[in-house]
Design an enzyme around this catalytic site. Sequence first.
Site, PDB file in Angstrom:
ATOM      1  NE  ARG A 198      46.639  67.122  21.991  1.00  0.00           N
ATOM      2  CZ  ARG A 198      47.272  66.143  21.323  1.00  0.00           C
ATOM      3  NH1 ARG A 198      47.729  66.353  20.100  1.00  0.00           N
ATOM      4  NH2 ARG A 198      47.430  64.963  21.859  1.00  0.00           N
ATOM      5  NE  ARG A 199      49.442  66.059  24.744  1.00  0.00           N
ATOM      6  CZ  ARG A 199      50.534  65.533  24.243  1.00  0.00           C
ATOM      7  NH1 ARG A 199      51.483  66.284  23.795  1.00  0.00           N
ATOM      8  NH2 ARG A 199      50.683  64.236  24.196  1.00  0.00           N
ATOM      9  CE1 TYR A 224      45.563  53.414   9.513  1.00  0.00           C
ATOM     10  CE2 TYR A 224      47.395  54.877   9.938  1.00  0.00           C
ATOM     11  CZ  TYR A 224      46.162  54.641   9.382  1.00  0.00           C
ATOM     12  OH  TYR A 224      45.521  55.633   8.701  1.00  0.00           O
ATOM     13  CG  HIS A 260      50.069  58.226  11.558  1.00  0.00           C
ATOM     14  ND1 HIS A 260      49.057  58.978  12.122  1.00  0.00           N
ATOM     15  CD2 HIS A 260      49.484  57.508  10.597  1.00  0.00           C
ATOM     16  CE1 HIS A 260      47.926  58.721  11.512  1.00  0.00           C
ATOM     17  NE2 HIS A 260      48.139  57.837  10.582  1.00  0.00           N
ATOM     18  CG  HIS A 280      40.992  62.572  15.213  1.00  0.00           C
ATOM     19  ND1 HIS A 280      40.261  61.984  14.210  1.00  0.00           N
ATOM     20  CD2 HIS A 280      42.223  62.021  15.156  1.00  0.00           C
ATOM     21  CE1 HIS A 280      41.033  61.114  13.567  1.00  0.00           C
ATOM     22  NE2 HIS A 280      42.222  61.119  14.126  1.00  0.00           N
ATOM     23  CG  PHE A 281      43.430  61.126  20.172  1.00  0.00           C
ATOM     24  CD1 PHE A 281      43.196  60.799  21.481  1.00  0.00           C
ATOM     25  CD2 PHE A 281      44.179  62.259  19.872  1.00  0.00           C
ATOM     26  CE1 PHE A 281      43.683  61.594  22.497  1.00  0.00           C
ATOM     27  CE2 PHE A 281      44.670  63.059  20.891  1.00  0.00           C
ATOM     28  CZ  PHE A 281      44.422  62.721  22.207  1.00  0.00           C
ATOM     29  CG  HIS A 282      39.140  60.867  23.654  1.00  0.00           C
ATOM     30  ND1 HIS A 282      40.137  61.792  23.665  1.00  0.00           N
ATOM     31  CD2 HIS A 282      39.269  60.167  24.819  1.00  0.00           C
ATOM     32  CE1 HIS A 282      40.829  61.688  24.796  1.00  0.00           C
ATOM     33  NE2 HIS A 282      40.321  60.708  25.509  1.00  0.00           N
TER      34      HIS A 282
END
Lengths: 157, 546
Positions: free
Chosen positions: B437-438, B225, B221, B372-374
């Site tokens: 996913r994946r 950041y 995580h 989300h992370f894209h």
Amino acid sequence: MHLHRLEKVWLLIGIGTLVMFLTIVGISAFAQGHHPPSDLTTLDPQKVDTTEPFNQPGLKKIGDNEYELVIVSQAFAFMPNDIKIPEGAKVHIIVTSKDVVHGLEIVGTNVNMMVTPGHVNSLTHTFHKPGSYLIICNEYCGTGHQMMSTKIEVTKA
Amino acid sequence: MKNTALHPNDGKLALAHIAVGYIALFLGAIAGLLQAFVRSGTLELPAGIGYYQLLTAHGVLLALVFTTFFIIGFLYASMSRTTGDLTPFAKKSAWIGFWLMTIGTAITTVMILLNKATVLYTFYAPLKASPWFYIGLTLVVVGSWVSGAGMFSQYAVWKKKNEGKPSPLLSFMAVATMILWIIATLGVAVTVLFQFIPWSFGLVDKINVLLSRTLFWYFGHPLVYFWLLPAYMCWYVIIPKIIGGKIFSDSLARLAFVLFVLFSIPVGFHHQILESGITPFWKFLQIVLTFMVIVPSLMTAFALFATFEISGREKGASGLFGWVKKLPWTDVRFFAPFMGMLVFIPGGAGGIINASNQMNQVVHNTLWVTGHFHLTVATTVALTFFGISYWLVPHLTGRTLTPRLNKLGIIQTVFWCIGMFLMSGAMHTVGLFGAPRRTAYTTYGDHPQALEWMSYQTIMAVGGAILFVAILMILYIVINLAVAAPKGTEEFPVGEVHEDAEKTPLLLENWKIWIGLSVVLIVIAYTVPVIDIIENAPSSPGFKFW
């Protein structure tokens, strides 16, 4: 350190919202028992076939329209295959893995949990609507991962 | 601060990092394009290449290699710009770090291409890759530590020469980012060195799976950041200069970075919410800490829009939103990072949903998370890094950003946003329907629930194709800026603090306090559950299912 008046308002609203969110999910989890699946039971991952209840995977009736569903996951299948459950049944799902990490998701429901070897995971779900539900592995487990699935048939009562 | 070019040696160093970063971006993007087509069912991979092999390459090259190399290059450039030419020690560390990371990347990539490490970039045990895959990753991490040491020494030397003065904001932020990175990577270093490498060499038979996952997410995580903070550096310090404004508040910017160092690490359990062997109490405690890390992002949003509004009004804007028109919309150095900021609003909101304890059950391991992370890393961070490249690359090569390349950059940004809107939007939606996913293309035996997903997976491929065109555009621009654009001096924009802002308290620079507090929070959040995992979690032999 000095904060601009508007920044104070902005942060107060922001932090207030976050506190509210946390309170809601906290009450739902700790007071109403909606914890995410966090089973603490462990077993020897190499002796799944001889450890109860996983030596006999399948559906067991344990009460009035209440069932225990024991699932063994392994690359790339779930045991048992093709399960039939009557509408409105409350089902306690208990699962472990014989090899790598898998995921157990019943599409269209909130049933979703990680299946880690050496650990048991569990949750309870009531099937209110009849139909064919797809159970899939949602954690990558090898080249056949996309084939790892089975079905639950919820039959009209 | 004068706008002179960096010392050529420092420039070369930054440029080398950025070059490797962009090569990784290109290779990772090819993998991404192919994946999108496979998943839509329109392509079958030739020559025995596996979908999951591509997915491993995509994740490692983009999430780990592109980001880390670009960030270290940008941080060194920022330090050289604001604290003066790098000291011989800093330069040496940076080059040793660069080569360790490059060799590590090469080893890891070769192992993936040889199909000896199809374990995805999270390499969850007990899937067991070749030990060389883990060794390559170790070299990348160790290399980044050596680079970090160079930055710390550069900072210490400046502090000694300028006693009693707050360090330049950009250098403070670079140091904060590397402190965060080093504390975070300790977790992944422990699991790789003490668990994965001995196990994959066969020195031990079994691995404690839950411990390895916990140590991974202790790192996983704060990793996000580590990607985000350099983007914040650009937003806080670079953007005000580009729009002709001033930094809203130096001390609040520093406070935001300190809060990230404190709260982004003891939160890894929110990636393990649905996992056995961790009690609901410890999960919830880390979820509360996760929510704390939203606060510095709220502060950042306020500071940025305050900068925009104040500078607009100083240029004569009137009315509630008149300042919006005063922003330099046709300047890609502003436009690309600004679109990144906008996308961070839905991106951040999605993150709050993911971390909301039992709510995670709805979206965990579905395509929602990929969507989300894209948005967050692949749009907010990526567009900001592109935005930095438009001036940093020509600044380092003694060239200029021409109006033509600027315009092409604007088009690139628009393409990126459209492509991502389609791809990430479809991922979010179909993820809510339960699509995992994946996972390679499958209809699960034509099950009606899975067939509903197919049209969304086609939209994902359309979005992915548009994104690939945008990748080709950014590569064309960056290569042009590096070797072909007209000679000249491109500015390295560094904003100045607004005259109304308060003096910066030196307490913010007292790293002993902040690192100490960070350690205390980590100890509180992790000690009891980790002892429990070490004592109770069973170990498992390894498997190779590819």
